[in-house]
Design a protein around this motif. Structure first.
Motif, PDB file in Angstrom:
ATOM      1  N   LEU A   1      67.922  40.358  15.646  1.00 31.47           N
ATOM      2  CA  LEU A   1      67.147  40.092  16.861  1.00 31.47           C
ATOM      3  C   LEU A   1      65.650  40.021  16.567  1.00 31.47           C
ATOM      4  N   VAL A   2      65.197  40.848  15.640  1.00 32.69           N
ATOM      5  CA  VAL A   2      63.781  40.820  15.249  1.00 32.69           C
ATOM      6  C   VAL A   2      63.416  39.444  14.705  1.00 32.69           C
ATOM      7  N   GLY A   3      64.280  38.924  13.823  1.00 33.04           N
ATOM      8  CA  GLY A   3      64.032  37.598  13.263  1.00 33.04           C
ATOM      9  C   GLY A   3      64.063  36.515  14.323  1.00 33.04           C
ATOM     10  N   GLU A   4      65.038  36.613  15.237  1.00 37.05           N
ATOM     11  CA  GLU A   4      65.144  35.621  16.302  1.00 37.05           C
ATOM     12  C   GLU A   4      63.957  35.676  17.254  1.00 37.05           C
ATOM     13  N   ALA A   5      63.321  36.840  17.336  1.00 37.89           N
ATOM     14  CA  ALA A   5      62.159  37.003  18.220  1.00 37.89           C
ATOM     15  C   ALA A   5      60.875  36.482  17.574  1.00 37.89           C
ATOM     16  N   GLY A   6      61.000  36.037  16.315  1.00 31.65           N
ATOM     17  CA  GLY A   6      59.836  35.451  15.652  1.00 31.65           C
ATOM     18  C   GLY A   6      58.989  36.428  14.871  1.00 31.65           C
ATOM     19  N   ALA A   7      59.482  37.650  14.686  1.00 29.37           N
ATOM     20  CA  ALA A   7      58.740  38.638  13.905  1.00 29.37           C
ATOM     21  C   ALA A   7      59.181  38.589  12.445  1.00 29.37           C
ATOM     22  N   ASN A   8      58.300  39.040  11.561  1.00 34.24           N
ATOM     23  CA  ASN A   8      58.585  39.056  10.126  1.00 34.24           C
ATOM     24  C   ASN A   8      59.410  40.303   9.812  1.00 34.24           C
ATOM     25  N   VAL A   9      60.672  40.118   9.469  1.00 35.72           N
ATOM     26  CA  VAL A   9      61.586  41.234   9.256  1.00 35.72           C
ATOM     27  C   VAL A   9      61.124  42.124   8.113  1.00 35.72           C
ATOM     28  N   ASP A  10      60.660  41.529   7.014  1.00 32.21           N
ATOM     29  CA  ASP A  10      60.212  42.327   5.868  1.00 32.21           C
ATOM     30  C   ASP A  10      59.010  43.187   6.218  1.00 32.21           C
ATOM     31  N   GLN A  11      58.088  42.636   6.972  1.00 31.38           N
ATOM     32  CA  GLN A  11      56.927  43.411   7.395  1.00 31.38           C
ATOM     33  C   GLN A  11      57.326  44.542   8.333  1.00 31.38           C
ATOM     34  N   ILE A  12      58.253  44.240   9.238  1.00 34.52           N
ATOM     35  CA  ILE A  12      58.735  45.257  10.171  1.00 34.52           C
ATOM     36  C   ILE A  12      59.372  46.419   9.411  1.00 34.52           C
ATOM     37  N   LYS A  13      60.204  46.090   8.427  1.00 39.36           N
ATOM     38  CA  LYS A  13      60.881  47.131   7.644  1.00 39.36           C
ATOM     39  C   LYS A  13      59.871  48.008   6.911  1.00 39.36           C
ATOM     40  N   LYS A  14      58.785  47.417   6.489  1.00 39.05           N
ATOM     41  CA  LYS A  14      57.749  48.173   5.786  1.00 39.05           C
ATOM     42  C   LYS A  14      56.979  49.082   6.750  1.00 39.05           C
ATOM     43  N   GLU A  15      56.603  48.537   7.893  1.00 43.97           N
ATOM     44  CA  GLU A  15      55.766  49.264   8.850  1.00 43.97           C
ATOM     45  C   GLU A  15      56.529  50.350   9.614  1.00 43.97           C
ATOM     46  N   MET A  16      57.833  50.153   9.812  1.00 39.82           N
ATOM     47  CA  MET A  16      58.584  51.041  10.690  1.00 39.82           C
ATOM     48  C   MET A  16      58.708  52.466  10.168  1.00 39.82           C
ATOM     49  N   MET A  17      58.505  52.668   8.856  1.00 45.77           N
ATOM     50  CA  MET A  17      58.631  54.000   8.287  1.00 45.77           C
ATOM     51  C   MET A  17      57.284  54.710   8.165  1.00 45.77           C
ATOM     52  N   ALA A  18      56.251  54.152   8.772  1.00 48.36           N
ATOM     53  CA  ALA A  18      54.925  54.772   8.723  1.00 48.36           C
ATOM     54  C   ALA A  18      54.956  56.133   9.410  1.00 48.36           C
ATOM     55  N   PRO A  19      54.284  57.128   8.863  1.00 45.10           N
ATOM     56  CA  PRO A  19      54.287  58.489   9.436  1.00 45.10           C
ATOM     57  C   PRO A  19      53.819  58.521  10.889  1.00 45.10           C
ATOM     58  N   GLU A  20      52.850  57.658  11.234  1.00 44.70           N
ATOM     59  CA  GLU A  20      52.334  57.691  12.597  1.00 44.70           C
ATOM     60  C   GLU A  20      53.374  57.253  13.631  1.00 44.70           C
TER      61      GLU A  20
END
Length: 260
Positions: free
Chosen positions: A179-198
């Motif tokens: 769904l992330v990909g279909e929504a036009g977001a960069n999946v690889d970037q999302i996977k990287k950012e989603m584990m940020a401590p903040e």
């Protein structure tokens, strides 16, 4: 009222007597102990309905106390609730009414309420919506929350949020990233950012805040004026018309139309 009070006294006496250890009960005269037991038993046998009444009275007191505690928490933590810069926002950011939604991406009622709420917000034009992820249903709910907040950092929150909320069925990790990909977001970037401590910190903060407000289910809402006044909490799949009424009531300082 008198009967309820008497019943409460009897029940309290019986509970206290039953809870006393044997040594403490020895301080009572045997006849006194038997007399109390008999009075309680006889009254309850004659009026069994008072047990339900006493329980309902206790529930009402607990509900009122929880409501009072929630109001105090709203007042003391209003900046966290209504103005946290890390929260995704929709509607009119400068609106005179604020709706804060605690939700879970795997909550079917959260999905049902999205369109009616946003339609009411759009029709009004002066309402700010604050989204607070409260992933309590599953590990996949937590993954979805992390993904959505990562999408916010990348400027794709609205698209990703709506894609996951529109999906009917249980969201799992594979479906989420599709769904992330279909929504036009960069999946690889999302996977990287989603584990940020903040992001982890923000989710934990939302859940702790919900507990402080006595919110334990999704969707739950805090509706208030922009200054945090006339605040009230509600839960469930609220209808669009009810949202409109809430906006009106909030602008009137929390009073119903025609109230003094």
């Amino acid at each position: 009222m008198i009967r309820n009070t008497f019943a409460a006294i009897l029940l309290a006496s019986a509970a206290t007597l039953a809870a006393l250890p044997a040594q403490a009960q020895e301080t009572f005269d045997a006849k006194q102990t038997d007399a109390v037991r008999k009075i309680v038993r006889d009254y309850l046998m004659e009026h069994p309905e008072v047990i339900g009444e006493a329980i309902e009275s206790l529930r009402e007191k607990m509900r009122a106390q929880a409501e009072s505690d929630a109001k105090k928490a709203i007042e003391s933590r209003k900046d966290e609730i209504f103005s946290d810069v890390n929260d995704p926002v929709a509607g009119n950011a400068k609106g005179d009414v604020v709706v804060v939604e605690f939700f879970d991406y795997n909550c079917p009622y959260c999905k049902v309420v999205l369109d009616p709420m946003m339609e009411a917000v759009k029709a009004d034009g002066k309402v700010k919506v604050v989204f607070k992820d409260m992933p309590i249903l599953s590990e996949d709910s937590l993954t979805a929350a992390r993904v959505a907040l990562a999408a916010k950092k990348l400027g794709k929150y609205d698209d990703v949020h709506r894609a996951m909320m529109k999906f009917r069925g249980k969201l799992d990790e594979k479906t989420i990233f599709r769904l992330v990909g279909e929504a036009g977001a960069n999946v690889d970037q999302i996977k990287k950012e989603m584990m940020a401590p903040e992001i982890e910190k923000q989710i934990r903060k939302n859940i702790e805040l919900a507990h402080a407000l006595d919110i334990s289910s999704t969707p739950s809402f805090v509706v208030a004026g922009a200054d945090g006044k006339a605040a009230r909490t509600m839960s469930g799949a609220i209808e669009g018309q009810v949202f409109k009424q809430l906006f009106d009531i909030t602008r009137k300082g929390g009073r119903l139309t025609g109230a003094n």
